[in-house]
Design a protein around this motif. Sequence first.
Motif, mmCIF file in Angstrom:
data_model
loop_
_atom_site.group_PDB
_atom_site.id
_atom_site.type_symbol
_atom_site.label_atom_id
_atom_site.label_comp_id
_atom_site.label_asym_id
_atom_site.label_seq_id
_atom_site.Cartn_x
_atom_site.Cartn_y
_atom_site.Cartn_z
ATOM 1 N N MET A 132 0.854 -1.188 0.000
ATOM 2 C CA MET A 132 0.000 0.000 0.000
ATOM 3 C C MET A 132 0.884 1.229 0.000
ATOM 4 O O MET A 132 1.879 1.284 0.719
ATOM 5 C CB MET A 132 -0.895 0.022 1.245
ATOM 6 N N PHE A 133 0.578 2.198 -0.850
ATOM 7 C CA PHE A 133 1.229 3.489 -0.718
ATOM 8 C C PHE A 133 0.221 4.577 -1.059
ATOM 9 O O PHE A 133 -0.452 4.530 -2.081
ATOM 10 C CB PHE A 133 2.513 3.593 -1.552
ATOM 11 N N ILE A 134 0.102 5.498 -0.126
ATOM 12 C CA ILE A 134 -0.879 6.580 -0.240
ATOM 13 C C ILE A 134 -0.135 7.901 -0.208
ATOM 14 O O ILE A 134 0.567 8.219 0.757
ATOM 15 C CB ILE A 134 -1.912 6.496 0.896
ATOM 16 N N ASP A 135 -0.252 8.654 -1.281
ATOM 17 C CA ASP A 135 0.385 9.962 -1.401
ATOM 18 C C ASP A 135 -0.621 11.046 -1.042
ATOM 19 O O ASP A 135 -1.756 11.045 -1.550
ATOM 20 C CB ASP A 135 0.901 10.184 -2.820
ATOM 21 N N ILE A 136 -0.193 11.963 -0.192
ATOM 22 C CA ILE A 136 -1.084 13.013 0.304
ATOM 23 C C ILE A 136 -0.459 14.366 0.015
ATOM 24 O O ILE A 136 0.617 14.691 0.547
ATOM 25 C CB ILE A 136 -1.322 12.849 1.819
ATOM 26 N N SER A 137 -1.086 15.144 -0.830
ATOM 27 C CA SER A 137 -0.644 16.508 -1.091
ATOM 28 C C SER A 137 -1.123 17.396 0.052
ATOM 29 O O SER A 137 -2.330 17.575 0.244
ATOM 30 C CB SER A 137 -1.210 17.020 -2.422
ATOM 31 N N CYS A 138 -0.171 17.927 0.819
ATOM 32 C CA CYS A 138 -0.499 18.745 1.996
ATOM 33 C C CYS A 138 -0.388 20.212 1.580
ATOM 34 O O CYS A 138 0.688 20.814 1.669
ATOM 35 C CB CYS A 138 0.442 18.408 3.147
ATOM 36 N N LEU A 139 -1.497 20.767 1.116
ATOM 37 C CA LEU A 139 -1.459 22.028 0.390
ATOM 38 C C LEU A 139 -1.148 23.227 1.262
ATOM 39 O O LEU A 139 -0.740 24.270 0.752
ATOM 40 C CB LEU A 139 -2.799 22.236 -0.334
ATOM 41 N N ASP A 140 -1.333 23.121 2.561
ATOM 42 C CA ASP A 140 -1.017 24.228 3.457
ATOM 43 C C ASP A 140 0.366 24.095 4.088
ATOM 44 O O ASP A 140 0.739 24.904 4.933
ATOM 45 C CB ASP A 140 -2.061 24.323 4.585
ATOM 46 N N MET A 141 1.089 23.060 3.728
ATOM 47 C CA MET A 141 2.346 22.780 4.396
ATOM 48 C C MET A 141 3.510 22.866 3.417
ATOM 49 O O MET A 141 3.330 23.007 2.207
ATOM 50 C CB MET A 141 2.298 21.389 5.044
ATOM 51 N N GLY A 142 4.736 22.725 3.961
ATOM 52 C CA GLY A 142 5.917 22.845 3.118
ATOM 53 C C GLY A 142 6.237 21.587 2.345
ATOM 54 O O GLY A 142 6.892 21.648 1.303
ATOM 55 N N LEU A 143 5.820 20.423 2.848
ATOM 56 C CA LEU A 143 6.122 19.145 2.214
ATOM 57 C C LEU A 143 4.860 18.308 2.087
ATOM 58 O O LEU A 143 3.858 18.554 2.759
ATOM 59 C CB LEU A 143 7.164 18.379 3.038
ATOM 60 N N ASP A 144 4.930 17.311 1.223
ATOM 61 C CA ASP A 144 3.867 16.330 1.076
ATOM 62 C C ASP A 144 4.246 15.069 1.850
ATOM 63 O O ASP A 144 5.372 14.924 2.329
ATOM 64 C CB ASP A 144 3.638 16.007 -0.404
#
Length: 386
Positions: free
Chosen positions: A237-249
């Motif tokens: 399993m690999f889940i990528d999360i774009s953290c739009l308010d943060m510096g990194l994903d």
Amino acid sequence: MAYIPPHKRHSKDAESPTPTPESLIPKFERNVQLRASNTKADRSGRIIYSNYAISRWFAVGLDDGNGDTSSVHLKPVSVESVERKTENNEVKGSPWSSIAENILPDLLSSFEKVRAETECKDLKDVKPVMVARFGKILFQGSPSMNLGSVSKSCVTETILSKLRRTFYTSLPAAYTGNIMAEVVSKIGVDFAEVKDVFQVKLSDSTQPDSTISCKCSVKDDKKLRLYKAKLSPVRDMFIDISCLDMGLDLRLALSHKRILTSMTEDEMQSIKNLIDSAVLDPDVKGGLRWPFGKATSGDRYSVVGIWHTMSTAYKNSSIRLKVRYADRFDFISTYGEDSKDVVLKLKGIVSGLLEQDVATHAISDMLKDNLSLIWRHFLRCEPFLT
């Protein structure tokens, strides 16, 4: 003409172009879409996927808090610009709770399939591992898609689902330095060890879908010595999360490691002979080279990659943090790179999942606690991304 190893050859063009995000993606990810019914491995075996592997992407941190990507725009970036400074936006609400609720079904499903497979085959030496990685999610368009027009229009989930993506984990020295100087004391982990390790990756003609990873150390006589061999991990399993308010994903990944326990003396000796013939050379990517004809053993084993990693590890009862410098070279693509990265192993969650009668809410609570720690200490990092 004297033989020159592939990773020491120079192009006729003295100034090679800066690698693009597309060039960093393994050939497997560029050419194959994941489907549950297929065996999944790239040509060199660097990344192997189980038949039931789950791959997902979603975004968090939008103003309206409902995950709608209509207010997001894509823009072209170079690999270097991944390490840019971003605006310091405050996180609204508790995104780690919604992330935990979003991924919990996939985590439980993937883990149960791993458990069922290992119990069915009596694989006692299989070890599940869950990790968090930090970096930037890069999207690449297909040749039929005009990224220029996409970047000027509103982005929808449908559009993004058509784009290939890769997770770029190389981090600035300022970020890794802050992790070691400040974060380790805040999250309650103790120093564990420092390791200087060479990983020699071998292909095995009898197992084309796997790679043997040989962990090696350098002895006082400046010779490489093998101390552990295992099969490359299988990603479940690999889940990528774009953290739009943060510096990194963020990437959350579940995989299982397979230890080699049934090798014959002749097989082990063939591998040791390959390792013993390596020559330390700090002037080549990966730090190792082989004399002509010595990078293979008969028609079975061949060297396909090298990782030279220097890492510092910290741990407590539930997590293990590793800050790592890696110098890599891939013999298949003849591409080498070095990077600094951070890996957080979520040991407590895996231990909980291994318990037969663990309650779902207990796993959910552990997941939320880990994600809260990640959000506050590993993703809120804008001053250290320059």
